[in-house]
Design a protein around this motif. Structure first.
Motif, mmCIF file in Angstrom:
data_model
loop_
_atom_site.group_PDB
_atom_site.id
_atom_site.type_symbol
_atom_site.label_atom_id
_atom_site.label_comp_id
_atom_site.label_asym_id
_atom_site.label_seq_id
_atom_site.Cartn_x
_atom_site.Cartn_y
_atom_site.Cartn_z
ATOM 1 N N TRP A 1 -2.177 7.113 5.002
ATOM 2 C CA TRP A 1 -1.881 8.519 5.175
ATOM 3 C C TRP A 1 -3.144 9.290 4.790
ATOM 4 O O TRP A 1 -3.706 9.087 3.713
ATOM 5 N N ARG B 1 -2.928 4.157 0.888
ATOM 6 C CA ARG B 1 -2.996 3.073 1.865
ATOM 7 C C ARG B 1 -2.054 1.944 1.451
ATOM 8 O O ARG B 1 -1.750 1.784 0.265
ATOM 9 N N TYR C 1 5.450 3.016 13.850
ATOM 10 C CA TYR C 1 4.336 2.460 14.602
ATOM 11 C C TYR C 1 4.828 1.264 15.406
ATOM 12 O O TYR C 1 5.901 0.728 15.164
ATOM 13 N N LEU D 1 -2.018 0.367 6.707
ATOM 14 C CA LEU D 1 -1.499 1.682 7.070
ATOM 15 C C LEU D 1 -2.040 2.712 6.093
ATOM 16 O O LEU D 1 -2.221 2.414 4.898
ATOM 17 N N SER E 1 6.882 5.859 5.727
ATOM 18 C CA SER E 1 7.045 7.270 5.380
ATOM 19 C C SER E 1 6.313 7.590 4.083
ATOM 20 O O SER E 1 6.124 6.727 3.218
ATOM 21 N N LEU E 2 5.911 8.837 3.960
ATOM 22 C CA LEU E 2 5.194 9.341 2.789
ATOM 23 C C LEU E 2 6.096 10.297 2.024
ATOM 24 O O LEU E 2 6.619 11.249 2.605
ATOM 25 N N GLN F 1 4.543 10.272 14.845
ATOM 26 C CA GLN F 1 5.010 11.174 13.796
ATOM 27 C C GLN F 1 5.915 12.185 14.477
ATOM 28 O O GLN F 1 5.449 13.006 15.254
ATOM 29 N N VAL G 1 4.880 5.668 -0.823
ATOM 30 C CA VAL G 1 5.302 5.349 0.536
ATOM 31 C C VAL G 1 6.547 4.492 0.493
ATOM 32 O O VAL G 1 6.838 3.821 -0.491
ATOM 33 N N CYS H 1 -0.669 9.968 9.788
ATOM 34 C CA CYS H 1 -0.400 8.555 9.558
ATOM 35 C C CYS H 1 -1.363 7.766 10.443
ATOM 36 O O CYS H 1 -1.620 8.158 11.592
ATOM 37 N N VAL I 1 1.192 5.061 17.112
ATOM 38 C CA VAL I 1 1.694 5.638 15.870
ATOM 39 C C VAL I 1 2.423 6.927 16.234
ATOM 40 O O VAL I 1 1.871 7.772 16.936
ATOM 41 N N TYR J 1 -0.908 16.275 7.780
ATOM 42 C CA TYR J 1 -0.866 14.907 7.292
ATOM 43 C C TYR J 1 -0.809 13.961 8.494
ATOM 44 O O TYR J 1 0.040 14.086 9.370
ATOM 45 N N CYS K 1 6.857 8.316 9.696
ATOM 46 C CA CYS K 1 5.868 7.691 10.565
ATOM 47 C C CYS K 1 6.429 6.352 11.032
ATOM 48 O O CYS K 1 6.927 5.570 10.219
#
Lengths: 116, 117
Positions: free
Chosen positions: B36, B50, B25, B34, B76-77, B6, B66, B92, B4, B90, B23
């Motif tokens: 956060w 999630r 992966y 997934l 991404s958040l 970031q 997300v 991921c 993962v 934060y 993020c």
């Protein structure tokens, strides 16, 4: 209800001493996880318990690290002969652990360990 | 093995603005989850949101949403109308089932988000 609790909140120890870190999971959660968070890093998996057994110990960094869980509840992570590189935050998480593939893990506040 | 990434170690935005944390992966799995997580100075890891990989619809929780791009392996958040209480690290995280039957979380290295008053 109460969340995951951990004690102590902070622990300072001298190199070479043994330490015990405690985790109280959420009541009814059968799965319990230990993680380590080193400064500036993400979380590193250490060990997983299902009930009192630990089927996955693959993340334990050395044989100085061990953990046990009793009564399907409280878990203790023991670090023997601590080294300075063991300094980190140790986080515990629990989940229901019943369905096997969709459980959210709930975390405790962690224990910050400093080895001098 | 799953990884993962970031790529944003730190970000800061003005209060009430919108911010997006990246993020990506890498996995060969097809079914996974997934997450956060938010970690304020209190150290408590708090689940933010999630996403199930089999769902095409992006997850939303109040001001948090997300953008899940499965083919691109991106998650991404977005935080809308950011608040001072959103200041935190934060993380991921990717969840899959290990060979031992447990749900193993793999975390990124985190993004430190600061909301400026």
């Amino acid at each position: 209800g109460a969340g995951v609790s951990q004690s102590p909140s902070n622990k300072v120890t001298e190199k070479g001493k043994d330490v015990e870190l405690r985790c109280d999971p959420i009541s009814g959660h059968t799965a319990l996880y230990w993680y380590r968070q080193s400064l500036g890093q993400g979380l590193e998996f250490l060990i997983y318990f299902q009930g009192n057994s630990a089927p996955d110990k693959s993340g334990l960094p050395s044989d100085r690290f061990s953990a046990e869980r009793t009564g399907g509840s409280v878990s203790t992570l023991t670090i023997q002969r601590t080294q300075q590189e063991d300094s980190a935050v140790y986080l515990c998480a629990s989940s229901y652990g019943t369905s096997g593939y969709q459980e959210t893990q709930y975390f405790g506040p962690g224990t910050r360990l400093l080895v001098l | 093995a799953q990884t993962v990434t970031q790529s944003q170690p730190e970000m800061s935005v003005q209060e009430a603005e919108t911010v997006t944390l990246s993020c990506t992966y890498d996995t060969s799995e097809n079914n996974y989850y997934l997450f956060w997580y938010k970690q304020p100075p209190s150290r408590q890891m708090i689940l933010v949101i999630r996403q199930e990989a089999y769902k095409q619809q992006n997850a939303t929780e109040n001001r948090f949403s997300v953008n899940f791009q499965k083919a691109a392996k991106s998650f991404s958040l977005k935080i809308s109308d950011s608040q001072l209480g959103d200041t935190a690290m934060y993380f991921c995280a990717f969840m899959t089932v290990s060979n031992f039957g447990n749900e193993k979380l793999t975390f990124g290295t985190g993004t430190r988000l600061t909301i400026i008053p």
